[in-house]
Write a protein that holds these residues in place. Structure first.
Motif, PDB file in Angstrom:
ATOM      1  N   MET A   1      63.512  39.831  27.513  1.00  0.00           N
ATOM      2  CA  MET A   1      63.226  38.455  26.825  1.00  0.00           C
ATOM      3  C   MET A   1      62.866  37.677  27.977  1.00  0.00           C
ATOM      4  N   THR A   2      63.719  37.658  29.175  1.00  0.00           N
ATOM      5  CA  THR A   2      63.342  36.741  30.149  1.00  0.00           C
ATOM      6  C   THR A   2      62.168  37.114  30.751  1.00  0.00           C
ATOM      7  N   ARG A   3      61.502  38.108  30.893  1.00  0.00           N
ATOM      8  CA  ARG A   3      60.212  38.562  31.349  1.00  0.00           C
ATOM      9  C   ARG A   3      59.251  38.036  30.596  1.00  0.00           C
ATOM     10  N   TYR A   4      59.433  38.141  29.443  1.00  0.00           N
ATOM     11  CA  TYR A   4      58.446  37.530  28.423  1.00  0.00           C
ATOM     12  C   TYR A   4      58.282  35.862  28.585  1.00  0.00           C
ATOM     13  N   VAL A   5      59.333  35.293  28.560  1.00  0.00           N
ATOM     14  CA  VAL A   5      59.340  33.859  28.672  1.00  0.00           C
ATOM     15  C   VAL A   5      58.756  33.351  29.956  1.00  0.00           C
ATOM     16  N   THR A   6      59.056  34.193  31.121  1.00  0.00           N
ATOM     17  CA  THR A   6      58.565  33.783  32.301  1.00  0.00           C
ATOM     18  C   THR A   6      56.947  33.906  32.299  1.00  0.00           C
ATOM     19  N   LEU A   7      56.499  34.841  31.789  1.00  0.00           N
ATOM     20  CA  LEU A   7      54.897  35.047  31.649  1.00  0.00           C
ATOM     21  C   LEU A   7      54.382  34.106  30.951  1.00  0.00           C
ATOM     22  N   ARG A   8      54.985  33.518  29.804  1.00  0.00           N
ATOM     23  CA  ARG A   8      54.536  32.411  29.122  1.00  0.00           C
ATOM     24  C   ARG A   8      54.263  31.377  29.729  1.00  0.00           C
ATOM     25  N   LEU A   9      55.516  30.837  30.622  1.00  0.00           N
ATOM     26  CA  LEU A   9      55.584  29.780  31.251  1.00  0.00           C
ATOM     27  C   LEU A   9      54.360  29.739  32.374  1.00  0.00           C
ATOM     28  N   LEU A  10      54.252  30.835  33.128  1.00  0.00           N
ATOM     29  CA  LEU A  10      53.129  30.855  34.055  1.00  0.00           C
ATOM     30  C   LEU A  10      51.665  30.852  33.352  1.00  0.00           C
ATOM     31  N   GLN A  11      51.653  31.469  32.236  1.00  0.00           N
ATOM     32  CA  GLN A  11      50.301  31.406  31.296  1.00  0.00           C
ATOM     33  C   GLN A  11      50.007  29.906  31.228  1.00  0.00           C
ATOM     34  N   ALA A  12      51.092  29.155  30.913  1.00  0.00           N
ATOM     35  CA  ALA A  12      51.174  27.655  30.434  1.00  0.00           C
ATOM     36  C   ALA A  12      50.498  26.851  31.619  1.00  0.00           C
ATOM     37  N   VAL A  13      51.128  27.025  32.855  1.00  0.00           N
ATOM     38  CA  VAL A  13      50.722  26.397  34.046  1.00  0.00           C
ATOM     39  C   VAL A  13      49.279  26.749  34.193  1.00  0.00           C
ATOM     40  N   ALA A  14      48.740  27.890  34.340  1.00  0.00           N
ATOM     41  CA  ALA A  14      47.774  28.439  34.754  1.00  0.00           C
ATOM     42  C   ALA A  14      46.592  27.796  33.795  1.00  0.00           C
TER      43      ALA A  14
END
Length: 316
Positions: A1-14
């Protein structure tokens, strides 16, 4: 779940960075000079070159493009979107003044779209009468195809000019929001109903539905308890995507109904080629889109744990 949230946050910034960069490039390449327009320059009318040069220096438009971009990006990260070339007002302040009206419109719009779109899809999937199901499923394509401005004008003609139930232009309070919200909610609710009905129809054919019926559950209980939850994921995703459409559609709706808000601010800025304001609106729209879709991505695993498992498998 942590990896999933981290990927979504990075996508949001991008996505935010891409929206800022693309809007800067497009607005810079547009023909015309916003400084001359703000200074009142018209064909055949002389303008003081010193005043033009002073305005260019004030807004940093006399520097190379890469310096303008880097400075604008640094300021945007700190929450400073610059100043309007036409009025000199801070773009952040201008957006803050226009946002409450549009936010109220967007909230009512999404509420109406989700409630009525979900109710229509549930009714169509629940009924066993073919003629009624055919009628209910024929409504969403009509709503999705109807032009927004046409729906707004039709509602004005019926409920404002004839029945006089709602104000026609510039209304404030709840009555002033109803007709614009319905205008925007019709296509959004139609798409939600289409996606949710399709997902419900597929879920109804799953083996666990037959097991639930074999245990003696009623049709209503099966739909609400077993079918609805796994079928909600696609509809939630579509609702998140359409948030940006609400903000974009507010330009047309607020013009038709003469409402103050982000739409009217955008229209004025585009007509005056006020680049900082236009870019501020684009960044605000992208931010709203990213935040809502990030929230949807974080909520989706609660309805369908396969989302997280699929990401794990993809990462592996």
């Amino acid at each position: 779940m942590t990896r999933y949230v981290t990927l979504r946050l990075l996508q949001a910034v991008a996505v935010l960075w891409a929206a800022f960069t693309a809007s800067f490039a497009v607005l810079y390449l547009l023909p015309g000079d916003p400084v001359e327009l703000a200074a009142g320059a018209t064909p055949g009318t002389p303008v003081d070159p010193a005043a033009i040069a002073e305005m260019r220096a004030r807004y940093g438009l006399d520097r190379p493009v890469w310096q303008q971009y880097w400075t604008a990006l640094e300021h945007a990260v700190r929450g400073d979107l610059g100043r309007s070339i036409g009025t000199g007002q801070s773009v952040t302040d201008a957006l803050g003044e226009a946002l409450p009206s549009t936010l109220a419109l967007a909230t009512v719009t999404l509420t109406l779209a989700v409630v009525f779109g979900t109710a229509l899809a549930l009714s169509a999937a629940y009924t066993e009468k073919r003629w009624l199901r055919g009628f209910l499923t024929s409504l969403p394509p009509v709503g999705a195809a109807a032009p927004t401005f046409w729906v707004g004008l039709l509602l004005l003609q019926l409920f404002s000019f004839r029945l006089r139930l709602f104000p026609a232009f510039g209304g404030t309070g709840f009555k002033g929001v109803v007709l614009p919200a319905i205008t925007l909610a019709v296509p959004i609710g139609a798409v939600i109903a289409q996606v949710l009905y399709s997902s419900l129809s597929q879920t109804w054919r799953q083996p666990f539905v037959e097991v639930a019926f074999a245990k003696g559950a009623s049709r209503r209980w099966v739909q609400l308890r077993h079918v609805l939850r796994p079928a909600l994921a696609p509809a939630l995703t579509v609702a998140g995507v359409w948030v940006g459409t609400v903000l974009a559609g507010s330009v047309v709706v607020e013009t038709v109904f003469s409402r103050a808000g982000i739409g009217r601010l955008t229209q004025t800025a585009v007509l005056n080629q006020d680049i900082p304001v236009v870019q501020g609106v684009i960044v605000l729209t992208a931010l709203a889109f990213v935040l809502v879709n990030l929230a949807v991505d974080l909520v989706l695993p609660l309805f369908d744990p396969r989302v997280v498992r699929g990401n794990r498998i993809g990462g592996a």
